[in-house]
Design an enzyme around this catalytic site. Sequence first.
Site, short mmCIF file in Angstrom:
data_model
loop_
_atom_site.label_atom_id
_atom_site.label_comp_id
_atom_site.label_asym_id
_atom_site.label_seq_id
_atom_site.Cartn_x
_atom_site.Cartn_y
_atom_site.Cartn_z
N ARG A 264 -24.65 39.80 -42.21
CA ARG A 264 -25.77 38.99 -42.34
C ARG A 264 -26.68 38.98 -41.11
O ARG A 264 -26.15 38.52 -40.03
CB ARG A 264 -25.31 37.70 -42.61
CG ARG A 264 -26.44 36.83 -43.29
CD ARG A 264 -25.79 35.28 -43.00
NE ARG A 264 -26.14 34.88 -41.76
CZ ARG A 264 -25.18 33.88 -41.31
NH1 ARG A 264 -24.15 33.25 -41.85
NH2 ARG A 264 -25.49 33.43 -39.97
N HIS A 268 -27.96 32.08 -41.97
CA HIS A 268 -27.51 31.63 -43.23
C HIS A 268 -28.52 31.49 -44.06
O HIS A 268 -28.69 32.08 -45.28
CB HIS A 268 -26.40 30.84 -43.26
CG HIS A 268 -26.11 30.23 -44.46
ND1 HIS A 268 -25.30 31.06 -45.52
CD2 HIS A 268 -26.14 29.17 -45.09
CE1 HIS A 268 -25.34 30.30 -46.45
NE2 HIS A 268 -25.58 29.07 -46.52
N TYR A 277 -23.25 29.69 -33.11
CA TYR A 277 -21.83 30.20 -33.52
C TYR A 277 -21.72 31.58 -33.09
O TYR A 277 -20.51 32.02 -33.38
CB TYR A 277 -21.37 29.43 -34.87
CG TYR A 277 -22.42 29.91 -35.72
CD1 TYR A 277 -22.41 31.07 -36.52
CD2 TYR A 277 -23.25 29.09 -36.16
CE1 TYR A 277 -23.30 31.57 -37.55
CE2 TYR A 277 -24.26 29.19 -37.44
CZ TYR A 277 -24.11 30.64 -37.82
OH TYR A 277 -25.26 31.14 -39.05
C1 LIG Z 1 -18.69 24.65 -53.78
C2 LIG Z 1 -19.72 24.82 -52.45
N1 LIG Z 1 -19.31 24.58 -51.16
C3 LIG Z 1 -20.08 24.51 -50.31
C4 LIG Z 1 -21.18 25.03 -50.10
C5 LIG Z 1 -22.20 25.23 -48.98
N2 LIG Z 1 -22.39 26.66 -48.68
C6 LIG Z 1 -23.50 27.25 -49.06
S1 LIG Z 1 -23.53 28.82 -48.62
C7 LIG Z 1 -22.13 28.56 -47.87
C8 LIG Z 1 -21.35 29.78 -47.19
C9 LIG Z 1 -21.03 30.99 -48.26
O1 LIG Z 1 -20.55 32.19 -47.54
P1 LIG Z 1 -20.25 33.28 -48.28
O2 LIG Z 1 -19.66 33.29 -49.75
O3 LIG Z 1 -19.81 34.43 -47.25
O4 LIG Z 1 -21.77 33.89 -49.05
P2 LIG Z 1 -23.04 34.15 -47.81
O5 LIG Z 1 -23.86 33.10 -47.65
O6 LIG Z 1 -22.56 34.60 -46.53
O7 LIG Z 1 -23.97 35.18 -48.51
C10 LIG Z 1 -21.64 27.20 -48.14
C11 LIG Z 1 -20.44 26.69 -47.44
C12 LIG Z 1 -21.60 25.59 -51.68
N3 LIG Z 1 -23.05 26.13 -51.71
N4 LIG Z 1 -21.27 25.32 -52.62
#
Ligand SMILES: Cc1ncc(C[n+]2csc(CCOP(=O)(O)OP(=O)(O)O)c2C)c(N)n1
Lengths: 372, 326
Positions: A264, A268, A277
């Site tokens: 990435r 985020h 971080y």
């Molecule tokens: C059930 C849930 N918990 C927390 C979140 C908040 N949240 C949004 S994106 C994220 C991280 C996701 O990481 P990843 O699966 O690696 O996907 P990326 O964003 O890196 O594409 C979090 C914790 C959420 N959207 N849904």
Amino acid sequence: MTADASRGAQAPPELVQLLTPEGERVEHPDYDIDLTPEEIRALYRDLVLVRRVDLEAVALQRQGELGIWASLLGQEAAQIGSGRALTDADMAFPTYREHGVAWCRGVDPVNLLGLFRGVNHGGWDPAEHNFHLYTIVIGSQTLHAVGYAMGIQRDGAVGENGAATIVYFGDGATSQGDVNESFIWASVFNAPVVFFCQNNQWAISEPLEKQSRIPLYRRASGFGFPGVRVDGNDVFACLAVTRKALTDARSGQGPVLIEAFTYRMGAHTTSDDPTRYRVQDELEAWKLKDPIERVRAYLFKNQLADQAFFDEVDAEADELGRDVRKRCLEMPDPEPLAIFDHVYTEPHRLMDEERAAFASYLSGFETEEGGR
Amino acid sequence: MTTLTLAKALNEGMRKAMEDDPKVLVMGEDVGKLGGVFRVTDGLQKDFGEERVIDTPLAESGIVGTAIGLALRGYRPVCEIQFDGFVFPAADQIITQLAKMPLRSLGALKLPVVVRIPCGGGIGAVEHHSESPEAYFTHTAGLRVVACSNPADAYAMIQQAIRCDDPVIFFEPKRRYWEKAEVDTAAAEEWFPLDRARVVRPGTDVTLLAYGPMVKTCLEAAAAAEEDGRSLEIVDLRSLNPLDTAAIAESVRRTGRCVVVHEAPVFGGFGAELAARITEECFYSLEAPVLRVGGPSTPYPPSRLEEHYLPDLDRVLDAVDRAFTF
Ligand SMILES: Cc1ncc(C[n+]2csc(CCOP(=O)(O)OP(=O)(O)O)c2C)c(N)n1
Ligand SMILES: [Mg+2]
């Protein structure tokens, strides 16, 4: 109490790669791909255009036109490679970051902006493009994809003219119960589904070690289906690996987990501040593995494209950026009473009552203003 | 006295609780280096270490489920759910386990787990980031449910919740995180009880019942009403379960009128419980039915419509006006 990082770590996993960061074609015993120069140029064009749409969206957010944006920067090859492996009959289930896959499915980029602008919760008909709505709740869509695949199975849509589903999720998502349940379902029912995990190394501020002590693709074996790790910044490899997995799924061989190893490059989302971080060095190292540069280098070195072609694509990208911007700004705010629309499919008394009451409340303001 | 934002007050409250009791842990997604997406846990991992401030894998059921296990082993976990809409993967652990285990043990077990949930809308977010799920939890016996509305309460209430031997669902009004007020960080022994409502603005004509983000909205409405010669009394419920029925009834008996305000949908919302109770307790004092102001009974809308969805000063005053038409 911090776990020993070497525990569970084995020989470096094999990464399927067909195009090096320097733009050299390499062979892989299990995967190969035969692309015409025209197809390669088309992939290059896709990569450049989706990056441009993404940059425009980031800019629109900065200017207050979008509430938030989740950038795909760095993940273009994973998305274009897998997205171009799909046939029209296949069904894709995205997270909130799959703008490149949406592009491959023919979704108008402006329609992606609606959710982020706050004018709708998802602005397209999934059936029209076989591209499901974005899912924000981490991991939920993996089960939907498996269920859909079970439907394909029951329809008898197998073989060459059959269909499969592909579901996208992140490295962080692999910790969710839903995702693990979807692995079990897919395996037990031998569902025609490809799990496409973009391991971009981060789940907001948490690095992969917070989610897994083994490479993610190896999770699959415990559930009883194959897993493969592909260079997620190599569009050829992503295309080849996904194409094979989909073909296998369509022909009744069941699920596959693909771990696209990528990064990435941005925050985020536009609300995030990654300097809190992660270190800049990591970013610099991944810059050298850029998914677009290597295709450009390959095309150039092998004289499959000239400067005029690259200029043309850049011009097209700029035009697309301008067009997306213009149509984003033109996107109207929904009418207040739209709050009550589509909550139910069948007529619903409470919606009617509340809509009428709210309309009358709003018209009270109009008469007040008119009276002044 | 120091001036703190609501987010910082919670942070200081957790810090104090962690200093006072080595068994207090903080756990959740991104609570470590990042300090949480709202920075409520900012700096805690740096000062208390990774064993006490735990960046968990991305799984809410896991967060609450393991918090239960830690509590069984004598710890006092404070779980952060990143946004209201993401508490649902943990709903099973909260409802079937956390809420009921003490009872099943005939009192042998206690589960001092706090589940912090940023709640409510008004920050222009995408879906699942603006919800008010309190009624799901007030409907679950075995859970205490509280909501803070201002920095001073936030500072005290989070510490009280952590000290409480029952599980506490702790709602934080996310759009008020950045609002500042004076907080007396020295007055530990003079805390107002966690399970009591408080009159935050006295008045004589109508009682407004609110909690969390809507307390401020009601205070603004009261200021505006005063200019029109109407005196509104605002009661900040603070605790939804248990409910301070006595304090509410005392106020409504004096004013004779009551408007309940929350962001959650009105239909089947917590306001229904309040209206029913007040009707039972204060029937002969009421000049008008208890009126409810809240969100429409629809999913939270896209952010460009949220100003229409969320109760605002006008909607509150409109209900106040209606309370005088009976
Ligand atoms: C059930 C849930 N918990 C927390 C979140 C908040 N949240 C949004 S994106 C994220 C991280 C996701 O990481 P990843 O699966 O690696 O996907 P990326 O964003 O890196 O594409 C979090 C914790 C959420 N959207 N849904
Ligand atoms: Mg990730």
